[in-house]
Scaffold this motif. Sequence first.
Motif, mmCIF file in Angstrom:
data_model
loop_
_atom_site.group_PDB
_atom_site.id
_atom_site.type_symbol
_atom_site.label_atom_id
_atom_site.label_comp_id
_atom_site.label_asym_id
_atom_site.label_seq_id
_atom_site.Cartn_x
_atom_site.Cartn_y
_atom_site.Cartn_z
ATOM 1 N N PRO A 111 13.452 29.387 50.327
ATOM 2 C CA PRO A 111 12.951 30.730 50.649
ATOM 3 C C PRO A 111 12.098 31.324 49.533
ATOM 4 O O PRO A 111 11.043 31.922 49.793
ATOM 5 N N GLU A 112 12.529 31.154 48.294
ATOM 6 C CA GLU A 112 11.752 31.687 47.167
ATOM 7 C C GLU A 112 10.381 31.026 47.084
ATOM 8 O O GLU A 112 9.364 31.691 46.827
ATOM 9 N N GLN A 113 10.346 29.714 47.319
ATOM 10 C CA GLN A 113 9.078 28.992 47.239
ATOM 11 C C GLN A 113 8.120 29.430 48.349
ATOM 12 O O GLN A 113 6.926 29.654 48.105
ATOM 13 N N GLY A 118 3.249 33.381 50.107
ATOM 14 C CA GLY A 118 2.741 34.403 51.010
ATOM 15 C C GLY A 118 3.332 34.374 52.400
ATOM 16 O O GLY A 118 2.943 35.177 53.259
ATOM 17 N N PHE A 119 4.270 33.457 52.648
ATOM 18 C CA PHE A 119 4.914 33.432 53.960
ATOM 19 C C PHE A 119 5.870 34.620 54.085
ATOM 20 O O PHE A 119 6.475 35.060 53.101
ATOM 21 N N ILE A 120 6.018 35.121 55.301
ATOM 22 C CA ILE A 120 6.861 36.287 55.555
ATOM 23 C C ILE A 120 8.302 35.837 55.773
ATOM 24 O O ILE A 120 8.569 34.887 56.518
ATOM 25 N N GLU A 121 9.216 36.526 55.128
ATOM 26 C CA GLU A 121 10.626 36.122 55.148
ATOM 27 C C GLU A 121 11.186 36.041 56.561
ATOM 28 O O GLU A 121 11.923 35.113 56.901
ATOM 29 N N VAL A 127 13.788 29.521 60.832
ATOM 30 C CA VAL A 127 13.501 28.091 60.985
ATOM 31 C C VAL A 127 14.197 27.275 59.897
ATOM 32 O O VAL A 127 14.588 26.124 60.126
ATOM 33 N N LEU A 128 14.379 27.864 58.714
ATOM 34 C CA LEU A 128 15.177 27.169 57.703
ATOM 35 C C LEU A 128 16.636 27.078 58.135
ATOM 36 O O LEU A 128 17.347 26.131 57.772
#
Length: 342
Positions: A111-113, A118-121, A127-128
Amino acid sequence: MHQGSIWLWNRPVYDPGAGGHLRIELRALPAGPTIVDMLANAALAIGLARLMQSQIRTLLPAIPFTYCTANFYRAAQKGLNADIFWPSLKQTQPEYFPVSDIVARLLPHLPEQLASMGFIETDFNHVLAVIAERLDTRQTGAQWQLKKLAELRSSMHKRDALVSLFTHRMIVTDISLGALMEISDAMIPTATIECGGSQDVESNLMAVDGLIKYLTYEDVLSNEHTDMSLEFLQNSMRLELLESSDIAYGDHSQMECGATRLPDIENHNFGYVDSGDRLGFIAGILSENLKVSDPNGNEAIEDYFEVREGVLFPKRRLKFFMVKANPEIARKDCLLHLPLAD
């Protein structure tokens, strides 16, 4: 690319659009089986690549390309059950680790990476979670597909469930009817649905009703969605007009040489006829006007029909279906279908 070699499953592509750019297509990502799975695959791959980026120059010498090749085939063959070579900064040679342990150890860092790129949480968290669920259930998309394939191969009734969305009768025949889809097996249940004439309002309603069920039922391959018992019409035969003959409809013989069917013969559609039921009239010899081929391809008109004083009768108890009321269709296709009656 890895140490100057092109790995065939990663395809370099040059795109001249927008001034030109080079991209590497990771062709395993669209493996699915669903869009959510594809997004999960992409999030995992992109997140891992970003996570390893800062250490890549140190780790690459610790895992020669031959080890990467071995990892690829191990993972492809065994999925989450694979043990693969994995480098570390402390080892003197690559060691074996369960791939599930490696993914479980690295997954919390993704998630941090992804956020740093610039991906939205809210886009990547769910999906993770799919990846985490795969680790918990020990089931990947590939394993799910293999499991479903085995289920379909062991249960041909899936095709029957599809048919029951539209009707409670199913024709099982080896005759090639020129339909769009005539081949069905357990792996891919396929059914050709003919609801009736294109201008028939009742046929349109039947088709719409079946399509609504198909689009709204959660599982169209389950027999649980219907309380209808599916009637099977096995090894149907076709009553056909010979090219040298012709057909008319009426309550008396209208042909000097040919067949005349009673105008109300459609009343027998999906019903039974007995040896005393009049079907029409034959001017001339029966076998020179009509034909019936049995399941083995043998001519059998006189096994099922007979003419008494110019009147056509069934020779035994028969069941009719798909009775054609249109003489043009009867000429080009057939007069009716008939399976052997019980």
